[in-house]
Design an enzyme around this catalytic site. Sequence first.
Site, short mmCIF file in Angstrom:
data_model
loop_
_atom_site.label_atom_id
_atom_site.label_comp_id
_atom_site.label_asym_id
_atom_site.label_seq_id
_atom_site.Cartn_x
_atom_site.Cartn_y
_atom_site.Cartn_z
CB CYS A 109 -15.14 3.67 -29.97
SG CYS A 109 -15.38 2.11 -29.12
CD GLU A 133 1.01 -9.63 1.32
OE1 GLU A 133 0.92 -10.84 1.59
OE2 GLU A 133 0.02 -8.88 1.17
N PRO A 134 4.70 -5.00 -0.65
CG PRO A 134 6.84 -4.03 -0.71
CD PRO A 134 6.05 -5.16 -0.08
N GLY A 135 3.70 -3.57 -3.74
CA GLY A 135 3.67 -3.80 -5.19
C GLY A 135 3.90 -2.49 -5.92
NE ARG A 136 -0.89 1.93 -6.32
CZ ARG A 136 -1.65 1.85 -7.42
NH1 ARG A 136 -1.23 2.41 -8.53
NH2 ARG A 136 -2.82 1.22 -7.40
CE1 TYR A 196 -1.83 -3.94 -8.54
CE2 TYR A 196 -0.78 -1.89 -7.88
CZ TYR A 196 -1.19 -3.18 -7.58
OH TYR A 196 -0.97 -3.69 -6.33
N GLY A 251 0.78 -1.24 0.00
CA GLY A 251 0.00 0.00 0.00
C GLY A 251 0.80 1.28 0.00
C1 PLP Z 1 -3.27 -8.55 -0.22
C2 PLP Z 1 -2.51 -7.53 -0.96
N1 PLP Z 1 -1.21 -7.36 -0.68
C3 PLP Z 1 -0.46 -6.43 -1.33
C4 PLP Z 1 -1.01 -5.63 -2.29
C5 PLP Z 1 -0.12 -4.62 -2.96
O1 PLP Z 1 -0.52 -3.31 -2.72
P1 PLP Z 1 0.36 -2.13 -3.30
O2 PLP Z 1 0.58 -2.42 -4.74
O3 PLP Z 1 -0.44 -0.91 -3.10
O4 PLP Z 1 1.63 -2.10 -2.53
C6 PLP Z 1 -2.37 -5.75 -2.61
C7 PLP Z 1 -2.99 -4.86 -3.61
O5 PLP Z 1 -3.80 -4.02 -3.28
C8 PLP Z 1 -3.13 -6.74 -1.94
O6 PLP Z 1 -4.41 -6.92 -2.22
#
Ligand code: PLP
Length: 459
Positions: free
Chosen positions: A372, A292-295, A407, A245
């Site tokens: 479109c 669990e960082p993604g973004r 994303y 997050g």
């Molecule tokens: C369970 C879980 N973990 C981690 C993430 C990664 O979140 P973010 O990409 O904001 O770090 C998400 C995405 O919202 C998620 O659903």
Amino acid sequence: MPATDPLYTVRGGHLCFDDVDLVEMADGRATPFFVFSERRLRDNIEAVLGSFRRIHEATDVFYASKACSNLWFLGVVRDAGANVEVNAEGELEKALAAGFEPSQIVFNGVAKTRHEIEHAVACGVRALMVDSLYELGRVGEVAASIGAVAAVAPRIDVHVPTLTHPGLETAHGGKAGIDRDDAARAFVLAAEHPNLEPAGMHLHIGSQITSVEPYRQAIDAALDLVAEVEGAAGVRLRFLNAGGGFAVPYREAPVTCHPSDYFCSLLTAADYAQAVGGAVAARRPDLQLFLEPGRSIAATTAVLVSRIENEKVKGRRDGAGRRIGDERWVTVDAGFNTLLEHTNYAWYYRTIVASRAGEEADTDFRLAGPLCDGGDVYAGDADSPYRRFPAGTTVGDVVAFLDAGAYTLEMMNPYNARPTAAAYAVTAAGELVQIRRRDTVEDLVAHDVVPGDVVAGEA
Ligand SMILES: Cc1ncc(COP(=O)(O)O)c(C=O)c1O
């Protein structure tokens, strides 16, 4: 120019990303395409790992592969010392294909099938995050059927509000996780089941969280719950998974950022580490901290390169339909087929006319995608529906969308039968390599079946 990001430079009036001239690149290939930077990816992982470990040594990063699960990308993530979080069987397969050991993988998801659970447990993932009391029983049954013991971490909805986009909030009474009132029950059930091991607790409060306050509240609430469930179930948990997050500064930050503008963030990995890691280190130093960082890992690693294919001037009208001015429109070849979040969450990506990067961006333009739908129009800058581009901006110019690594590849679709985009990467050695190919016409029809044909793998 994005003054705050040294990865972007200007050479001969062209925008460069990690020293690669984006306009020269666009002149030799079909647009749109993505360009990733390995250097930035490694830096982003190091920033999170380093900041958290300085505060709580026992921290492990499980990069959330939903943000970008390209195999080259996952390979760099692994090599840089992070583990991986997967959200479905396909992501599990991709993580294994990228070389992660099962013990480096945690499995999430809010609707896991029996088949997915069996695959995850049988291959020996580190732990399954469990989304409901029902699912806890399902994981126990599946584990029993293959004679395994599954390490589980019930995901608890700690009920903490955030100021992110409502579609990205995940621990405030929405669909995800187990109600906090049922936390003790979940852990007692897990402790009593011979095929389950209650190894940890999971929470994830949402994505693009631009303030540390919700994290403080969430971790405090989670640590209270850890003590409560350990007492109720007679167990000692090994880890707390605090999810992801962490926010990305999509908007060029003004001196102060209003917390309700979730595209604007001044926080660094160290700030999140202080709020999350600091609380765990102070109250439960024995707990391993999973993240669990993604973004925050993926977004700034890539730029999307597109080209202007159409332009027009239309009247700007008042409520009575009277023309009160003109609007200049430019249409690029990337829309919500390439950047889905721009419409489904009204996402804001900074844009630069890469072929005029040396010119003053002082003129208002409406920026549209090629689809479109009337909704395929990009949000404007903070205070208007307009983007500021150089006055001479016209058909043929190359437009770069910044911070486009998270994303985006994951969510591309071939709407209007437009091919999904290719992707390239600048390696740490400065070499430009291709990491994803663009759809061909054959790809666009590959899933269509002539009635009566036998389809492999389906009944
Ligand atoms: C369970 C879980 N973990 C981690 C993430 C990664 O979140 P973010 O990409 O904001 O770090 C998400 C995405 O919202 C998620 O659903």
